[in-house]
Design a protein around this motif. Structure first.
Motif, short mmCIF file in Angstrom:
data_model
loop_
_atom_site.label_atom_id
_atom_site.label_comp_id
_atom_site.label_asym_id
_atom_site.label_seq_id
_atom_site.Cartn_x
_atom_site.Cartn_y
_atom_site.Cartn_z
N MET A 1 0.83 -1.18 0.00
CA MET A 1 0.00 0.00 0.00
C MET A 1 0.88 1.25 0.00
O MET A 1 1.94 1.27 0.60
CB MET A 1 -0.87 -0.06 1.25
N GLU A 2 0.43 2.28 -0.62
CA GLU A 2 1.21 3.51 -0.75
C GLU A 2 1.12 4.37 0.51
O GLU A 2 0.07 4.50 1.12
CB GLU A 2 0.68 4.30 -1.95
N LYS A 3 2.27 4.97 0.84
CA LYS A 3 2.32 5.86 2.00
C LYS A 3 1.83 7.24 1.63
O LYS A 3 1.96 7.68 0.48
CB LYS A 3 3.75 5.96 2.53
N LYS A 4 1.24 7.93 2.61
CA LYS A 4 0.81 9.30 2.41
C LYS A 4 1.03 10.07 3.70
O LYS A 4 1.24 9.49 4.77
CB LYS A 4 -0.64 9.37 1.95
N PRO A 5 0.98 11.39 3.65
CA PRO A 5 1.25 12.18 4.86
C PRO A 5 0.11 12.12 5.87
O PRO A 5 -1.07 12.09 5.50
CB PRO A 5 1.42 13.61 4.35
N TYR A 6 0.50 12.08 7.14
CA TYR A 6 -0.42 12.17 8.26
C TYR A 6 0.17 13.14 9.27
O TYR A 6 1.39 13.31 9.33
CB TYR A 6 -0.63 10.81 8.93
N TYR A 7 -0.69 13.70 10.09
CA TYR A 7 -0.29 14.69 11.08
C TYR A 7 -0.72 14.14 12.44
O TYR A 7 -1.90 13.85 12.65
CB TYR A 7 -0.92 16.04 10.76
N VAL A 8 0.25 13.99 13.34
CA VAL A 8 0.03 13.25 14.58
C VAL A 8 0.24 14.15 15.79
O VAL A 8 1.22 14.89 15.87
CB VAL A 8 1.00 12.05 14.67
N GLN A 19 -3.77 18.60 7.35
CA GLN A 19 -2.89 19.36 8.22
C GLN A 19 -3.62 20.39 9.08
O GLN A 19 -3.28 20.60 10.23
CB GLN A 19 -1.81 20.05 7.38
N GLY A 20 -4.65 21.00 8.57
CA GLY A 20 -5.33 22.06 9.30
C GLY A 20 -6.46 21.61 10.21
O GLY A 20 -7.13 22.43 10.83
N ASP A 21 -6.68 20.30 10.33
CA ASP A 21 -7.81 19.81 11.13
C ASP A 21 -7.68 20.13 12.62
O ASP A 21 -8.66 20.38 13.29
CB ASP A 21 -8.00 18.31 10.95
N ALA A 22 -6.47 20.06 13.15
CA ALA A 22 -6.23 20.31 14.57
C ALA A 22 -4.73 20.48 14.78
O ALA A 22 -3.94 20.22 13.88
CB ALA A 22 -6.76 19.17 15.42
N ALA A 23 -4.38 20.88 15.98
CA ALA A 23 -2.96 21.02 16.30
C ALA A 23 -2.29 19.64 16.27
O ALA A 23 -2.90 18.63 16.61
CB ALA A 23 -2.80 21.66 17.67
N TYR A 24 -1.04 19.62 15.86
CA TYR A 24 -0.29 18.38 15.81
C TYR A 24 1.18 18.68 16.12
O TYR A 24 1.62 19.82 16.04
CB TYR A 24 -0.42 17.70 14.44
N GLU A 25 1.92 17.64 16.49
CA GLU A 25 3.33 17.80 16.80
C GLU A 25 4.23 17.24 15.70
O GLU A 25 5.32 17.74 15.48
CB GLU A 25 3.70 17.09 18.11
N LEU A 26 3.79 16.16 15.05
CA LEU A 26 4.68 15.43 14.16
C LEU A 26 4.00 15.12 12.82
O LEU A 26 2.81 14.83 12.77
CB LEU A 26 5.11 14.12 14.81
N GLU A 27 4.80 15.14 11.78
CA GLU A 27 4.33 14.76 10.44
C GLU A 27 5.03 13.47 10.05
O GLU A 27 6.25 13.33 10.22
CB GLU A 27 4.64 15.85 9.43
N ILE A 28 4.24 12.52 9.54
CA ILE A 28 4.79 11.23 9.13
C ILE A 28 4.30 10.87 7.74
O ILE A 28 3.35 11.47 7.22
CB ILE A 28 4.42 10.12 10.13
N GLU A 29 4.92 9.87 7.16
CA GLU A 29 4.48 9.25 5.91
C GLU A 29 4.20 7.79 6.25
O GLU A 29 5.12 7.07 6.66
CB GLU A 29 5.58 9.33 4.85
N ALA A 30 2.95 7.35 6.11
CA ALA A 30 2.59 6.01 6.53
C ALA A 30 1.47 5.45 5.66
O ALA A 30 0.80 6.19 4.94
CB ALA A 30 2.14 6.04 8.00
#
Length: 115
Positions: A1-8, A19-30
């Protein structure tokens, strides 16, 4: 499966696709499967967190002799290991600079470390 950006947000135990849904600390590709594993760890952390909350209203327990704290800590380390593995270069730098993981030369998460 292909990875895509997520905000954690580890603090809020949330994973967002936008990205703009809520505050986050880390960006990943998963992958979506990776995210399901991460969400499961967040659920475990919540369960352990609830257990420590309940104990805080009872007798005093030393932190080092408390299985709920041990469980929470173990899952938190696993989360940061995943964040490091899947993280963007900025995320990896943040984790390294904050000292959130022990990055030893033989550690699989230290592969990209420069000597």
């Amino acid at each position: 499966m292909e990875k895509k950006p997520y905000y954690v947000s580890v603090q809020a135990k949330t994973v967002m696709e936008n990205q703009g849904d809520a505050a986050y600390e880390l960006e990943i590709e998963a992958t979506p499967e990776d995210i399901e594993r991460l969400k499961t760890l967040f659920e475990y952390m919540g369960d352990f967190d609830h257990g420590t909350f309940m104990k805080s209203h009872a007798l005093a327990f030393p932190y080092h002799l408390d299985p709920e704290n041990d469980g929470y800590d173990t899952n938190l380390r696993a989360v940061y290991e995943m964040m490091y593995e899947w993280g963007t270069p900025e995320t990896k730098r943040h984790i390294e600079q904050a000292g959130l993981l022990r990055l030893e030369p033989n550690n699989e998460y230290a592969k990209n470390q420069s000597p």
